[in-house]
Design a protein around this motif. Structure first.
Motif, PDB file in Angstrom:
ATOM      1  N   PHE A 334     -26.453  13.802  92.481  1.00  0.00           N
ATOM      2  CA  PHE A 334     -27.298  12.673  92.123  1.00  0.00           C
ATOM      3  C   PHE A 334     -26.879  11.429  92.900  1.00  0.00           C
ATOM      4  N   SER A 335     -27.862  10.694  93.412  1.00  0.00           N
ATOM      5  CA  SER A 335     -27.547   9.405  94.017  1.00  0.00           C
ATOM      6  C   SER A 335     -27.103   8.440  92.916  1.00  0.00           C
ATOM      7  N   GLN A 336     -26.450   7.363  93.309  1.00  0.00           N
ATOM      8  CA  GLN A 336     -25.991   6.394  92.320  1.00  0.00           C
ATOM      9  C   GLN A 336     -27.170   5.796  91.563  1.00  0.00           C
ATOM     10  N   GLU A 337     -28.261   5.544  92.287  1.00  0.00           N
ATOM     11  CA  GLU A 337     -29.461   4.993  91.640  1.00  0.00           C
ATOM     12  C   GLU A 337     -30.041   5.982  90.638  1.00  0.00           C
ATOM     13  N   ALA A 338     -30.002   7.260  90.978  1.00  0.00           N
ATOM     14  CA  ALA A 338     -30.516   8.283  90.062  1.00  0.00           C
ATOM     15  C   ALA A 338     -29.659   8.347  88.801  1.00  0.00           C
ATOM     16  N   LYS A 339     -28.351   8.240  88.967  1.00  0.00           N
ATOM     17  CA  LYS A 339     -27.466   8.238  87.799  1.00  0.00           C
ATOM     18  C   LYS A 339     -27.769   7.067  86.876  1.00  0.00           C
ATOM     19  N   GLU A 340     -27.984   5.905  87.475  1.00  0.00           N
ATOM     20  CA  GLU A 340     -28.284   4.724  86.672  1.00  0.00           C
ATOM     21  C   GLU A 340     -29.610   4.904  85.937  1.00  0.00           C
ATOM     22  N   LYS A 341     -30.564   5.555  86.603  1.00  0.00           N
ATOM     23  CA  LYS A 341     -31.860   5.818  85.985  1.00  0.00           C
ATOM     24  C   LYS A 341     -31.716   6.786  84.810  1.00  0.00           C
ATOM     25  N   LEU A 342     -30.896   7.804  84.994  1.00  0.00           N
ATOM     26  CA  LEU A 342     -30.673   8.776  83.919  1.00  0.00           C
ATOM     27  C   LEU A 342     -30.058   8.107  82.696  1.00  0.00           C
ATOM     28  N   VAL A 357     -35.469  17.962  83.112  1.00  0.00           N
ATOM     29  CA  VAL A 357     -35.619  16.996  84.202  1.00  0.00           C
ATOM     30  C   VAL A 357     -34.717  17.360  85.374  1.00  0.00           C
ATOM     31  N   VAL A 358     -33.477  17.724  85.068  1.00  0.00           N
ATOM     32  CA  VAL A 358     -32.523  18.090  86.119  1.00  0.00           C
ATOM     33  C   VAL A 358     -33.005  19.327  86.873  1.00  0.00           C
ATOM     34  N   GLU A 359     -33.492  20.319  86.157  1.00  0.00           N
ATOM     35  CA  GLU A 359     -33.947  21.548  86.803  1.00  0.00           C
ATOM     36  C   GLU A 359     -35.107  21.263  87.755  1.00  0.00           C
ATOM     37  N   ARG A 360     -36.071  20.477  87.286  1.00  0.00           N
ATOM     38  CA  ARG A 360     -37.209  20.174  88.145  1.00  0.00           C
ATOM     39  C   ARG A 360     -36.775  19.355  89.363  1.00  0.00           C
ATOM     40  N   ALA A 361     -35.899  18.362  89.153  1.00  0.00           N
ATOM     41  CA  ALA A 361     -35.445  17.529  90.262  1.00  0.00           C
ATOM     42  C   ALA A 361     -34.706  18.354  91.307  1.00  0.00           C
ATOM     43  N   ALA A 362     -33.869  19.273  90.853  1.00  0.00           N
ATOM     44  CA  ALA A 362     -33.104  20.110  91.782  1.00  0.00           C
ATOM     45  C   ALA A 362     -34.029  20.972  92.623  1.00  0.00           C
ATOM     46  N   ILE A 363     -35.074  21.496  92.017  1.00  0.00           N
ATOM     47  CA  ILE A 363     -36.001  22.386  92.727  1.00  0.00           C
ATOM     48  C   ILE A 363     -36.880  21.613  93.701  1.00  0.00           C
ATOM     49  N   LEU A 364     -37.335  20.425  93.294  1.00  0.00           N
ATOM     50  CA  LEU A 364     -38.294  19.685  94.096  1.00  0.00           C
ATOM     51  C   LEU A 364     -37.664  18.753  95.110  1.00  0.00           C
ATOM     52  N   SER A 365     -36.405  18.410  94.959  1.00  0.00           N
ATOM     53  CA  SER A 365     -35.754  17.476  95.878  1.00  0.00           C
ATOM     54  C   SER A 365     -35.672  18.046  97.290  1.00  0.00           C
ATOM     55  N   ASP A 366     -36.052  17.224  98.281  1.00  0.00           N
ATOM     56  CA  ASP A 366     -35.991  17.654  99.680  1.00  0.00           C
ATOM     57  C   ASP A 366     -34.618  17.433 100.293  1.00  0.00           C
ATOM     58  N   ASP A 367     -33.819  16.595  99.683  1.00  0.00           N
ATOM     59  CA  ASP A 367     -32.497  16.247 100.229  1.00  0.00           C
ATOM     60  C   ASP A 367     -31.392  16.762  99.316  1.00  0.00           C
ATOM     61  N   THR A 368     -30.173  16.697  99.817  1.00  0.00           N
ATOM     62  CA  THR A 368     -29.031  17.098  98.997  1.00  0.00           C
ATOM     63  C   THR A 368     -28.732  16.054  97.928  1.00  0.00           C
ATOM     64  N   ALA A 369     -29.151  14.809  98.192  1.00  0.00           N
ATOM     65  CA  ALA A 369     -28.967  13.742  97.202  1.00  0.00           C
ATOM     66  C   ALA A 369     -30.261  13.563  96.417  1.00  0.00           C
ATOM     67  N   ILE A 370     -30.197  13.769  95.112  1.00  0.00           N
ATOM     68  CA  ILE A 370     -31.368  13.624  94.258  1.00  0.00           C
ATOM     69  C   ILE A 370     -31.623  12.139  93.996  1.00  0.00           C
ATOM     70  N   SER A 371     -32.835  11.685  94.319  1.00  0.00           N
ATOM     71  CA  SER A 371     -33.176  10.271  94.194  1.00  0.00           C
ATOM     72  C   SER A 371     -33.865   9.976  92.868  1.00  0.00           C
ATOM     73  N   CYS A 372     -34.131   8.686  92.631  1.00  0.00           N
ATOM     74  CA  CYS A 372     -34.857   8.292  91.416  1.00  0.00           C
ATOM     75  C   CYS A 372     -36.241   8.918  91.382  1.00  0.00           C
ATOM     76  N   ASP A 374     -37.197  11.710  92.606  1.00  0.00           N
ATOM     77  CA  ASP A 374     -37.114  13.145  92.297  1.00  0.00           C
ATOM     78  C   ASP A 374     -37.042  13.389  90.802  1.00  0.00           C
ATOM     79  N   LEU A 375     -36.542  12.418  90.046  1.00  0.00           N
ATOM     80  CA  LEU A 375     -36.406  12.583  88.593  1.00  0.00           C
ATOM     81  C   LEU A 375     -37.763  12.511  87.896  1.00  0.00           C
TER      82      LEU A 375
END
Length: 381
Positions: A334-342, A357-372, A374-375
Motif C-alpha cells: 500500500f502507498s502511504q496515501e492509501a494507508k491514510e485513506k484506509l 476492498v483489499v482483495e479487489r484493490a490487489a487484483i485491479l491495481s496496475d502497479d506494485t504500489a496500491i494507490s488511493c 485502487d481502493l
C-alpha cells in the motif's frame, strides 16, 4: 462477455439492454425476475447485473442462490446502508444507485472483467505465521479478548454482540480454543442461511423415513458438536416458533431427531452471536425472553472496526499477502496515501468489508504500489 440483466421494471430492463447493446464486447440477455434467471443461467455467463427490489425473490436472496458462481453488480433505486453491507458480505463486485450513467455501469462491468482475467486459479494459503487468528491488535480488542478468554474457562453460555463483519466467529473460535473443550469439535451454524423448513433437521438431525427425502439417518449439529462447542451465528434470525424447541434442548441437554421417539444426550457448550437489536426483538415478541437468558449468561459486545483503528493496517497488509499468494500475483504494498485513506474510512461493513476492498484493490491495481484510486473507497457507502 456474456451478461445477464435481471430487472423487473420493463423500461429499465429494455433501456439497459439497448444501451449495453451498443458495445460490441457485450452479449446481453435479460430476465424479468430472479426465479426466471436461475432457471436459465448456465456456465456461459460471465456477469449478472441485478436489481434488488423484485417480486418473488429479491436481489439479495438471488445473489445468495447464485452462491459465487458469477460476478455480480447490484443496481437499485432504494439504496440502504444495510443492503450495501449485505451485498459486500455476499461478494458483490459493485453496488450502483439508480439513476446512474450508462458509462458508470460500463466502467463497473470492465472492472469486473479485469478482475476475472487477472487472477490465476486460487490456491490454499498458509496459516498466519504467528499462529494467531487475529491479524491486528488494538487496546479495545485486547480488552474484549481478555473478557472472552476469561469467560472461556467456564462452561457458561456466551452471546457475542456486534455489527456485521466485526469477527464474531473468530471470537467464538478463540473461546473454544481457550476452553476445556478445545480438543472437541467446533461446529458453526449460520441460522440466517438455513431455510426455515430445514432448521429443525439441521440442528437436531433426522431418522430414515422421517420425511420424503430422508433416505438415510443423519445426525444434527448438536450431535456433531458433542464434547465441543456449538456456535449459533445470527441466532436472532431463528423463527419464533422453533425457539421453544431450541430452548428445550438447551435445558434438557437431550435432542430428539425428527422421526424418532428416543432422545440422545448431548454435551455441548453454546456460543451464540447476533448483529440484531435482540432486546428490541424481545419487546416485539420476535425473540423469546427465556431463550435469551439461557444463551446470554455472559454477553460480550465486540466493538466495530472504526473503534479499532490500530488494527486496520495490519489486517489490510496480512490480507494483501494472502490475496497475492492465493492468486499468484506479483508482490504488492500500500502507498502511504492509501494507508491514510484506509485508516480514515469509516468501514460500515467492518473487517469483512476491509478484506473485500483489499482483495479487489490487489487484483485491479496496475502497479506494485496500491494507490488511493485502487481502493475505490469514495464510491462506497
Amino acid at each position: 462477455m456474456k451478461i445477464a440483466i435481471v430487472e423487473d421494471d420493463i423500461n429499465m430492463r429494455k433501456s439497459l439492454e439497448i444501451a449495453l447493446g451498443d458495445y460490441d464486447e457485450f452479449d446481453v440477455k435479460t430476465f424479468r425476475n430472479a426465479k426466471e434467471a436461475l432457471k436459465k443461467l448456465d456456465e456461459s455467463y460471465d456477469l449478472v447485473i441485478s436489481d434488488i427490489t423484485m417480486p418473488g425473490m429479491n436481489g439479495i436472496e438471488f445473489v445468495e442462490a447464485l452462491d459465487g458462481r458469477y460476478e455480480v453488480i447490484i443496481i437499485t433505486g432504494n439504496a440502504t446502508l444495510g443492503r450495501a453491507i449485505e451485498s459486500i458480505r455476499l461478494g458483490v463486485r459493485d453496488f450502483l444507485t439508480k439513476p446512474f450513467e450508462v458509462e458508470t455501469l460500463v466502467e463497473a462491468i470492465r472492472r469486473s472483467q479485469k478482475a476475472k482475467t487477472r487472477v490465476k486459479p486460487a490456491r490454499k494459503t498458509a496459516e498466519p505465521r504467528d499462529g494467531s487468528i487475529f491479524y491486528g491488535s488494538s487496546e479495545v480488542l485486547e480488552k474484549t479478548l481478555s473478557l472472552a478468554i476469561k469467560a472461556a474457562k467456564s462452561d457458561a453460555a456466551i452471546l457475542l454482540l456486534g455489527e456485521s463483519g466485526v469477527g464474531k466467529e473468530l471470537f467464538a473460535r478463540t473461546i473454544h480454543d481457550h476452553s476445556a473443550r478445545s480438543e472437541g469439535p467446533f461446529v458453526a451454524v449460520n441460522m440466517a442461511a438455513i431455510p426455515e423448513n430445514l432448521i429443525e433437521s439441521e440442528l437436531f438431525g433426522f431418522e430414515k423415513g422421517a420425511f420424503t427425502d430422508a433416505v438415510e439417518s443423519k445426525i444434527g449439529k448438536f450431535e456433531a458438536a458433542h464434547g465441543g462447542t456449538l456456535f449459533l451465528d445470527e441466532i436472532a434470525e431463528m423463527p419464533f416458533h422453533l425457539q421453544a424447541k431450541l430452548l428445550r434442548v438447551l435445558q434438557e441437554r437431550i435432542v430428539h431427531r425428527l422421526g424418532s421417539a428416543a432422545g440422545t444426550p448431548v454435551d455441548v457448550r453454546i456460543v451464540a452471536a447476533t448483529n440484531a437489536d435482540i432486546k428490541r426483538k424481545m419487546l416485539d415478541q420476535e425473540f423469546r425472553e427465556d431463550l435469551y437468558y439461557r444463551i446470554a449468561t455472559i454477553p460480550i459486545l465486540i466493538p466495530p472496526l472504526r473503534e479499532r483503528g490500530d488494527e486496520i493496517i495490519p489486517i489490510a497488509e496480512r490480507s494483501l499477502e494472502e490475496v497475492v499468494a492465493r492468486y499468484g500475483l506479483e508482490a504488492k504494498e500500500f502507498s502511504q496515501e492509501a494507508k491514510e485513506k484506509l485508516v480514515a474510512y469509516h468501514w460500515p461493513g467492518n473487517i469483512r468489508e476491509l478484506i473485500a476492498v483489499v482483495e479487489r484493490a490487489a487484483i485491479l491495481s496496475d502497479d506494485t504500489a496500491i494507490s488511493c484510486d485502487d481502493l475505490f473507497l469514495d464510491a462506497r457507502f
